[in-house]
Design a protein around this motif. Structure first.
Motif, short mmCIF file in Angstrom:
data_model
loop_
_atom_site.label_atom_id
_atom_site.label_comp_id
_atom_site.label_asym_id
_atom_site.label_seq_id
_atom_site.Cartn_x
_atom_site.Cartn_y
_atom_site.Cartn_z
N PRO A 154 0.81 -1.23 0.00
CA PRO A 154 0.00 0.00 0.00
C PRO A 154 0.84 1.27 0.00
O PRO A 154 0.46 2.27 -0.61
N GLN A 155 1.98 1.24 0.70
CA GLN A 155 2.83 2.43 0.78
C GLN A 155 3.28 2.89 -0.60
O GLN A 155 3.41 4.09 -0.86
N VAL A 156 3.52 1.95 -1.49
CA VAL A 156 3.96 2.24 -2.85
C VAL A 156 2.77 2.55 -3.75
O VAL A 156 2.78 3.51 -4.51
N ALA A 157 1.74 1.74 -3.64
CA ALA A 157 0.59 1.87 -4.54
C ALA A 157 -0.09 3.22 -4.40
O ALA A 157 -0.45 3.86 -5.40
N GLY A 158 -0.24 3.71 -3.18
CA GLY A 158 -0.96 4.95 -2.96
C GLY A 158 -0.35 6.14 -3.66
O GLY A 158 -1.06 7.08 -4.05
N LEU A 159 0.96 6.13 -3.87
CA LEU A 159 1.64 7.27 -4.49
C LEU A 159 1.19 7.47 -5.93
O LEU A 159 1.30 8.58 -6.47
N LEU A 160 0.68 6.42 -6.56
CA LEU A 160 0.16 6.58 -7.92
C LEU A 160 -1.12 7.40 -7.94
O LEU A 160 -1.53 7.87 -8.99
N GLY A 161 -1.73 7.59 -6.77
CA GLY A 161 -2.98 8.32 -6.71
C GLY A 161 -2.86 9.79 -7.03
O GLY A 161 -3.86 10.45 -7.29
N CYS A 162 -1.61 10.33 -7.02
CA CYS A 162 -1.47 11.75 -7.35
C CYS A 162 -0.11 12.04 -7.95
O CYS A 162 0.08 11.98 -9.14
N GLY A 163 0.88 12.38 -7.11
CA GLY A 163 2.14 12.95 -7.60
C GLY A 163 2.91 12.08 -8.57
O GLY A 163 3.39 12.57 -9.60
N VAL A 164 3.05 10.81 -8.28
CA VAL A 164 3.83 9.94 -9.16
C VAL A 164 3.12 9.76 -10.49
O VAL A 164 3.75 9.80 -11.56
N MET A 165 1.80 9.60 -10.45
CA MET A 165 1.05 9.49 -11.70
C MET A 165 1.13 10.78 -12.49
O MET A 165 1.27 10.76 -13.73
N ALA A 166 1.06 11.91 -11.81
CA ALA A 166 1.14 13.20 -12.50
C ALA A 166 2.47 13.33 -13.25
O ALA A 166 2.51 13.81 -14.39
N GLY A 167 3.56 12.92 -12.61
CA GLY A 167 4.86 13.04 -13.24
C GLY A 167 5.07 12.07 -14.39
O GLY A 167 5.52 12.45 -15.48
N ILE A 168 4.77 10.80 -14.15
CA ILE A 168 4.91 9.80 -15.21
C ILE A 168 4.04 10.18 -16.40
O ILE A 168 4.47 10.14 -17.55
N GLY A 169 2.80 10.57 -16.11
CA GLY A 169 1.88 10.93 -17.18
C GLY A 169 2.30 12.18 -17.93
O GLY A 169 2.09 12.29 -19.14
N ALA A 170 2.91 13.15 -17.21
CA ALA A 170 3.38 14.36 -17.88
C ALA A 170 4.40 14.04 -18.95
O ALA A 170 4.41 14.64 -20.03
N ALA A 171 5.27 13.08 -18.66
CA ALA A 171 6.30 12.69 -19.63
C ALA A 171 5.72 11.83 -20.76
O ALA A 171 5.95 12.11 -21.94
N ILE A 172 4.96 10.81 -20.40
CA ILE A 172 4.52 9.82 -21.40
C ILE A 172 3.21 10.23 -22.07
O ILE A 172 3.12 10.28 -23.31
N ASN A 173 2.18 10.53 -21.27
CA ASN A 173 0.86 10.82 -21.84
C ASN A 173 0.80 12.20 -22.47
O ASN A 173 0.33 12.36 -23.61
N THR A 174 1.23 13.22 -21.73
CA THR A 174 1.13 14.60 -22.23
C THR A 174 2.28 14.95 -23.14
O THR A 174 2.09 15.48 -24.24
N GLY A 175 3.50 14.65 -22.71
CA GLY A 175 4.68 15.00 -23.49
C GLY A 175 4.96 14.08 -24.65
O GLY A 175 5.66 14.46 -25.60
N GLY A 176 4.42 12.86 -24.60
CA GLY A 176 4.63 11.91 -25.69
C GLY A 176 6.08 11.48 -25.85
O GLY A 176 6.52 11.16 -26.96
#
Length: 362
Positions: A154-176
């Motif tokens: 849970p300690q790791v999984a929860g981080l995907l709920g905001c900041g980590v997902m925002a960063g990964i997605g900014a590079a891959i999803n938004t930035g392509g």
């Protein structure tokens, strides 16, 4: 019947938070009660405490969370009691114009639980980002629950709920960002390092980390940065160009959200390159003055990244699986584990840049 649990509340603007008794109602139609197992401490929680989001005090803080569904209301089919879930703050409606166009990650009508959690006095609470997860149990819309592989901690999984997902997605999803690309990331806190980790996953070959803190630059190397730039002592734009044969990066991610860093990002990209703003500006900040001809002459794209443009049902399970395969080091984001009584100390450490993430474990 309603339950009473312990939770962290911000009662007044700028005042220290306190642990209070929270009344959690039974889930109504479309709602779920989730027993929280872990929740990361995010800058957004501090923004709520400081009145930087809105003035709808008191706030039930916390939103980067994972836990187990305890009960669900009428009509809920996507999750069931016993499911291990990550909570998200953009539950997709499936009906708005973005969803109908096949772009649900832009959903313009995301929703939360309709009922309110309260203090024992009956005073209604405003849950942070519609979640409120510095608490033993919380009430959310069922669509805010994304079922993932329970093998992940849970300690790791929860981080995907905001900041980590925002960063990964900014590079891959938004930035392509893709294979062989170059990327510069300005600001190497949790979101910036997540963007670096995402670029590494995507196959970028030149990954430039920019910050003013050598400790953070060292952390960035652990997520895949190939170059580091201390912007306090070096011209960041020139350093990024030097690392990219004089051209600038294909993608530049601003994970700070200030006029100065946005301007650096604008001029540090290659022709036809992409700037991604994922750092959240405060309402008082204004865009820097840049001659209009620069926009025309450089081409490319200037984008904002909402929650990493993620679709939780698609992205959370995939990223958990990549972590379990050893390809995404989510555990490196966890600097310390704390309790509900330690939130103020965690805010102070975060403010001074001493941690990537403190994680509340319940």
């Amino acid at each position: 019947m309603a339950q009473e649990v312990r939770g962290v509340v911000s009662l007044e603007k700028g005042k220290p938070v306190s642990v209070e008794t929270i009344v959690v109602p039974d889930p109504g139609p479309g709602e779920a009660v989730v027993q929280i197992q872990a929740c990361g401490v995010c800058h957004t929680d501090l923004h709520y405490r400081e009145g930087g989001i809105n003035d709808e005090f008191p706030f039930l803080l916390g939103h980067e969370a994972a836990g187990v569904v305890e009960s669900v209301g009428e009509g809920v089919t996507e999750v069931a009691p016993g499911d291990f879930v990550i909570l998200n703050w953009r539950a997709v409606c499936g009906e708005c114009r973005a969803c109908r166009k096949g772009k649900p990650w832009y959903c313009f009508n995301t929703h939360n639980a309709k009922q309110k959690m309260t203090l024992t006095s009956g005073q209604e609470l405003s849950p942070a980002l519609g979640i409120g997860a510095f608490v033993e149990k919380t009430l959310v819309a069922a669509g805010q629950c994304t079922k993932v592989n329970p093998a992940v901690t849970p300690q790791v999984a929860g981080l995907l709920g905001c900041g980590v997902m925002a960063g990964i997605g900014a590079a891959i999803n938004t930035g392509g960002v893709g294979r062989g690309d170059s990327i510069a990331v300005i600001g190497c806190g949790g979101v910036g390092d997540a963007a670096i980790a995402g670029a590494t996953l995507a196959g970028a070959t030149t990954i430039i980390a920019v910050d003013t803190d050598d400790r953070k630059l060292e952390w960035a190397k652990g997520f895949g940065a190939t170059h580091t730039v201390n912007a306090r002592s070096t011209d960041a734009v020139e350093a990024i160009k030097e690392a990219t044969d004089g051209f600038g990066a294909d993608v530049v991610v601003d994970a700070v959200g200030r006029p100065e860093t946005w301007k650096q990002a604008f001029f540090a990209r290659d022709l036809a390159g992409t700037v991604v703003l994922v750092g959240v500006p405060t309402p008082d900040l204004k865009a820097p003055e840049i001659p209009l001809i620069e926009y025309f002459g450089r081409g490319g794209s200037l984008k904002s990244s909402w929650y990493g443009d993620c679709l939780p049902s698609r992205d959370f399970p995939m990223l958990v699986d990549l972590h379990l395969q050893g390809r995404l080091p989510l555990d490196k984001f966890v600097s310390e584990e704390i309790g509900l009584d330690d939130i103020e100390t965690a805010f102070e450490k975060m403010h001074h840049g001493d941690v990537l993430r403190s994680v509340v474990v319940l």
